[in-house]
Design a protein around this motif. Structure first.
Motif, PDB file in Angstrom:
ATOM      1  N   ARG A  17      46.013  63.905  10.690  1.00  0.00           N
ATOM      2  CA  ARG A  17      46.652  65.089  11.274  1.00  0.00           C
ATOM      3  C   ARG A  17      47.690  65.726  10.368  1.00  0.00           C
ATOM      4  O   ARG A  17      47.966  66.905  10.466  1.00  0.00           O
ATOM      5  CB  ARG A  17      47.278  64.717  12.627  1.00  0.00           C
ATOM      6  CG  ARG A  17      46.225  64.524  13.709  1.00  0.00           C
ATOM      7  CD  ARG A  17      46.784  64.015  15.006  1.00  0.00           C
ATOM      8  NE  ARG A  17      45.715  63.704  15.946  1.00  0.00           N
ATOM      9  CZ  ARG A  17      45.869  62.986  17.035  1.00  0.00           C
ATOM     10  NH1 ARG A  17      47.066  62.469  17.317  1.00  0.00           N
ATOM     11  NH2 ARG A  17      44.835  62.742  17.827  1.00  0.00           N
ATOM     12  N   ASN A  18      48.263  64.963   9.473  1.00  0.00           N
ATOM     13  CA  ASN A  18      49.256  65.514   8.542  1.00  0.00           C
ATOM     14  C   ASN A  18      48.738  65.484   7.105  1.00  0.00           C
ATOM     15  O   ASN A  18      49.485  65.292   6.152  1.00  0.00           O
ATOM     16  CB  ASN A  18      50.570  64.734   8.647  1.00  0.00           C
ATOM     17  CG  ASN A  18      51.213  64.862  10.013  1.00  0.00           C
ATOM     18  OD1 ASN A  18      51.289  65.966  10.553  1.00  0.00           O
ATOM     19  ND2 ASN A  18      51.664  63.753  10.578  1.00  0.00           N
ATOM     20  N   ASN A  19      47.444  65.692   6.969  1.00  0.00           N
ATOM     21  CA  ASN A  19      46.800  65.576   5.668  1.00  0.00           C
ATOM     22  C   ASN A  19      47.306  66.573   4.633  1.00  0.00           C
ATOM     23  O   ASN A  19      47.626  67.723   4.968  1.00  0.00           O
ATOM     24  CB  ASN A  19      45.287  65.792   5.808  1.00  0.00           C
ATOM     25  CG  ASN A  19      44.530  64.479   5.866  1.00  0.00           C
ATOM     26  OD1 ASN A  19      45.125  63.420   5.917  1.00  0.00           O
ATOM     27  ND2 ASN A  19      43.210  64.565   5.870  1.00  0.00           N
ATOM     28  N   GLU A  20      47.368  66.108   3.403  1.00  0.00           N
ATOM     29  CA  GLU A  20      47.493  66.952   2.224  1.00  0.00           C
ATOM     30  C   GLU A  20      46.344  66.562   1.297  1.00  0.00           C
ATOM     31  O   GLU A  20      45.762  65.480   1.426  1.00  0.00           O
ATOM     32  CB  GLU A  20      48.841  66.751   1.532  1.00  0.00           C
ATOM     33  CG  GLU A  20      50.027  67.210   2.378  1.00  0.00           C
ATOM     34  CD  GLU A  20      51.336  67.080   1.622  1.00  0.00           C
ATOM     35  OE1 GLU A  20      51.304  66.615   0.456  1.00  0.00           O
ATOM     36  OE2 GLU A  20      52.381  67.419   2.198  1.00  0.00           O
ATOM     37  N   LEU A  21      45.999  67.450   0.356  1.00  0.00           N
ATOM     38  CA  LEU A  21      44.884  67.163  -0.534  1.00  0.00           C
ATOM     39  C   LEU A  21      45.171  65.949  -1.404  1.00  0.00           C
ATOM     40  O   LEU A  21      46.233  65.854  -2.018  1.00  0.00           O
ATOM     41  CB  LEU A  21      44.583  68.377  -1.422  1.00  0.00           C
ATOM     42  CG  LEU A  21      43.893  69.560  -0.741  1.00  0.00           C
ATOM     43  CD1 LEU A  21      43.629  70.658  -1.763  1.00  0.00           C
ATOM     44  CD2 LEU A  21      42.588  69.135  -0.088  1.00  0.00           C
ATOM     45  N   LEU A  28      37.575  66.975  -7.163  1.00  0.00           N
ATOM     46  CA  LEU A  28      36.261  67.492  -6.795  1.00  0.00           C
ATOM     47  C   LEU A  28      36.265  69.004  -6.554  1.00  0.00           C
ATOM     48  O   LEU A  28      35.213  69.638  -6.611  1.00  0.00           O
ATOM     49  CB  LEU A  28      35.746  66.772  -5.545  1.00  0.00           C
ATOM     50  CG  LEU A  28      35.460  65.278  -5.725  1.00  0.00           C
ATOM     51  CD1 LEU A  28      35.040  64.651  -4.410  1.00  0.00           C
ATOM     52  CD2 LEU A  28      34.382  65.070  -6.778  1.00  0.00           C
ATOM     53  N   THR A  29      37.430  69.573  -6.274  1.00  0.00           N
ATOM     54  CA  THR A  29      37.500  71.021  -6.069  1.00  0.00           C
ATOM     55  C   THR A  29      37.857  71.763  -7.342  1.00  0.00           C
ATOM     56  O   THR A  29      38.025  72.974  -7.330  1.00  0.00           O
ATOM     57  CB  THR A  29      38.551  71.377  -4.988  1.00  0.00           C
ATOM     58  OG1 THR A  29      39.826  70.862  -5.402  1.00  0.00           O
ATOM     59  CG2 THR A  29      38.179  70.796  -3.645  1.00  0.00           C
ATOM     60  N   GLY A  30      37.994  71.041  -8.431  1.00  0.00           N
ATOM     61  CA  GLY A  30      38.359  71.687  -9.684  1.00  0.00           C
ATOM     62  C   GLY A  30      39.852  71.836  -9.837  1.00  0.00           C
ATOM     63  O   GLY A  30      40.327  72.548 -10.724  1.00  0.00           O
ATOM     64  N   GLY A  31      40.620  71.234  -8.930  1.00  0.00           N
ATOM     65  CA  GLY A  31      42.072  71.251  -9.058  1.00  0.00           C
ATOM     66  C   GLY A  31      42.749  72.396  -8.361  1.00  0.00           C
ATOM     67  O   GLY A  31      43.961  72.494  -8.328  1.00  0.00           O
ATOM     68  N   SER A  32      41.974  73.321  -7.778  1.00  0.00           N
ATOM     69  CA  SER A  32      42.591  74.475  -7.131  1.00  0.00           C
ATOM     70  C   SER A  32      41.809  74.851  -5.889  1.00  0.00           C
ATOM     71  O   SER A  32      40.588  74.971  -5.917  1.00  0.00           O
ATOM     72  CB  SER A  32      42.622  75.664  -8.090  1.00  0.00           C
ATOM     73  OG  SER A  32      43.136  76.816  -7.448  1.00  0.00           O
ATOM     74  N   VAL A  33      42.510  74.986  -4.758  1.00  0.00           N
ATOM     75  CA  VAL A  33      41.871  75.414  -3.523  1.00  0.00           C
ATOM     76  C   VAL A  33      42.924  76.052  -2.633  1.00  0.00           C
ATOM     77  O   VAL A  33      44.088  75.660  -2.655  1.00  0.00           O
ATOM     78  CB  VAL A  33      41.204  74.219  -2.798  1.00  0.00           C
ATOM     79  CG1 VAL A  33      42.240  73.219  -2.324  1.00  0.00           C
ATOM     80  CG2 VAL A  33      40.347  74.688  -1.639  1.00  0.00           C
TER      81      VAL A  33
END
Length: 320
Positions: A17-21, A28-33
């Protein structure tokens, strides 16, 4: 179970519920999202956009929202190049307060907005200015006040201007609410946004629908303090979509050396200016609808997705 239902906030386990990347996710996202969501009015259609990608659209000409928060001042934004859907870049210069360029702007055009050459009549299309006004809002859908806080960025035509009957641009709408007895605050009511079908470019009018319930108002007060609401009123659209900044091009004195051309350089090194020039379209923003433009007396003016019900989709929309 659909992916929309799977990742609905109602199904999130306690540990997430308090997730951060995580480092894994960033790798896996290339470092930016970007997780910022916004409502776009591109093409005169209400569109849901997340991370720069359109998620849903609706054909209805109106949408009911609750205004959660507003940027304290009208912002400014300047692009040196025309919009290119195949090569989207961030703005060259922008201002969150309409007075000075933002410190993070890569290509500031002047020290202040009032002294900026892009704020002169004729610097844009027709008699308009090249640097445009915008108003950033944080909104939620009226049928889902606990749902996602989304950014809504309004162009000058939806912000300034005179009311015509019950058709009011944003500032005229806010003034209309303010003179009621007692005064009405935008975050206390449901607001209908409706497209002006007579306008050449996307333009919204606003009108009140109903008071919020006591429970809804308590939710909206909490939403206004959220990080999503704060981001919505300070980030440019490019930042919300995760678009890279527009880095200024390097300019070197002298002519380019005329060496042997590669296969990609079979065209002449320099084309005639007349061949490159394109006729400028008539400005769709009426100058009298915006604050007074700075005049430069010393210089002449420049020569002239799958569609469905948006509210239904967003009511259980996830953070994909």
């Amino acid at each position: 179970m659909s992916n929309i239902t799977l990742f609905s906030s109602a199904n999130v386990p306690a540990f997430a519920r308090n997730n951060e990347l995580s480092d894994t996710a960033r790798a896996l996202t290339g470092g930016s999202v970007s997780n910022t969501k916004r409502i776009s009015i591109k093409g005169g259609v209400f569109r849901l956009v997340a991370g720069g990608k359109e998620i849903a659209a609706i054909d209805d000409r109106h949408l009911e929202v609750i205004i959660v928060k507003a940027a304290p001042k009208v912002s400014r934004i300047f692009y040196s190049a025309s919009y290119d859907a195949d090569n989207v870049t961030g703005p060259d210069c922008w201002s969150n307060d309409g007075e000075r360029p933002d410190a993070s702007a890569e290509n500031k055009q002047a020290e202040t907005c009032m002294s900026c050459p892009k704020n002169i009549a004729g610097s844009g299309q027709g008699n308009s200015r090249a640097c445009r006004y915008q108003q950033r809002l944080a909104v939620v859908l009226a049928n889902n006040p606990e749902g996602d806080v989304m950014q809504l960025t309004l162009p000058a035509t939806s912000v300034f201007g005179k009311e015509e009957g019950d058709k009011r641009p944003l500032q005229a709408y806010a003034r209309y609410l303010a003179v009621q007895n007692p005064p009405v605050n935008p975050e206390q009511i449901v607001t209908e946004m409706r497209f002006d079908t007579k306008a050449e470019s996307p333009k919204l009018h606003f009108k009140p629908v109903r008071w919020l319930t006591d429970d809804e108002y308590e939710i909206i007060k909490e939403q206004a303090e959220s990080a999503d609401a704060q981001r919505a009123v300070v980030m440019t659209v490019a930042q919300s979509d995760g678009v890279k900044a527009n880095v200024p091009k390097m300019v070197l004195a002298g002519a380019r050396p005329m060496g042997e051309l590669t296969k990609e350089e079979d065209a002449p090194a320099y084309e005639p200016i007349a061949a490159k020039a394109k006729a400028k379209a008539k400005s769709v923003v009426d100058a009298e609808d915006e604050p007074e433009v700075r005049k430069d007396a010393a210089k002449p003016s420049a020569v002239p997705a799958k569609k469905g019900k948006l509210a239904d989709i967003v009511s259980d929309w996830d953070d994909e």
